[in-house]
Design a protein around this motif. Sequence first.
Motif: not given
Lengths: 309, 63
Positions: A66-67, A260-261, A280-283, B60-61
């Motif tokens: 993730r990050q 992928a988003a 990509g964010e989805w939450m 993006q990371k």
Amino acid sequence: MSGTRVVVLTNERDFAADVVVDRLQRLGAIVSRLNIESARSEAVAPWSPAAGEVPMDDQPTVVWWRQFETDDHPNDLAGVDELLVERAQWRSWVATMCGSRAVWMNDLWAARRAENKVEQLRTATDVGFCVPRTLVTNNAAQAAEFGRSVGGAVVKTLSSGYFSFSDQSFVFTELLDDAVLDRVEAWSAAPLVVQQHLRGALDARVVSLGSRCFGARCRSKGVDWRKTPFDATLWSTWEVPPDIASRCKNYRAQLGLEFAAFDFMVTDEATYFLEANQAGEWMFLDRVLELGIGPAIADHLLVMGSARD
Amino acid sequence: MTSLLRELATKREASEEIAIRYDSARQISEVFEDGRWVPSWASRALQQTKKCDHETGEDQKGT
């Protein structure tokens, strides 16, 4: 699938990961969430290129990347320098987990390639997405001429435009107007993306993973919906047209991505590809639209682990 | 001279700060509201907080 070992590489404030971790645990997976905060304060697993040099117990089956960084803001130049150097070490360290038998979402090297916007546009064209007319340039005259030729354009960054260490400002998509074009000399400092302005189009985000696809669209008429405070009432679920879903899958296959988003602009005539973020964010969509993306990710991680076994 | 990228950037005002802690046993974050800690996904406050405050990866990371 019970007993699958899943490592989640992220940070403590990754709320999307919370949902997935909770579901994985409920499904019986053995989850090790490695946050960068704890990695920086405790010993991490040692690594050696020589077999048998270090213990290889508790190898993960699946790694969900993730990050693996935090959004720190050091208050002086030395602090910024130290943080950047430390980040560079962790960026390389992540690869120590690649040599294990684990499968990744997303594959580390595929992900790094997929983060490049030039490669995104190239791949999108290859798989048959409609792509707005686009020019990458660091020249104001070229940008102006292009803008005229497409009846108006927007300008955006070619890579992340986040001023993390000063005022946390961010470069959103902006109209290419005279105020921007008048900065003739400033243009050469960095290349930018100049793209046909699709007036009246709706934004859409599609999350594609495995064989599943989740869509949402936004009624915002602004040039960039992220520029204004998030308004849940503007978003609704979007039934992704089969041809778009299929191209999303082909896009991922071409770049070797499990997830992928995708961001699109939808007009009456076509659905235009803007970009696809491999992390990509989805939450923010799952919270308000209950699309079920979080559970789907957890389930997919277990399927990946099962396939590996 | 201010760079073009800097001029194009928008300063984002943070939402009101909320109390968040990480539960290392459950491996999830919790938010304090209504006098108790709740999982992040159950938090009303978090849902009302701007996306940019907590999803700083900007899709993006970044690394």
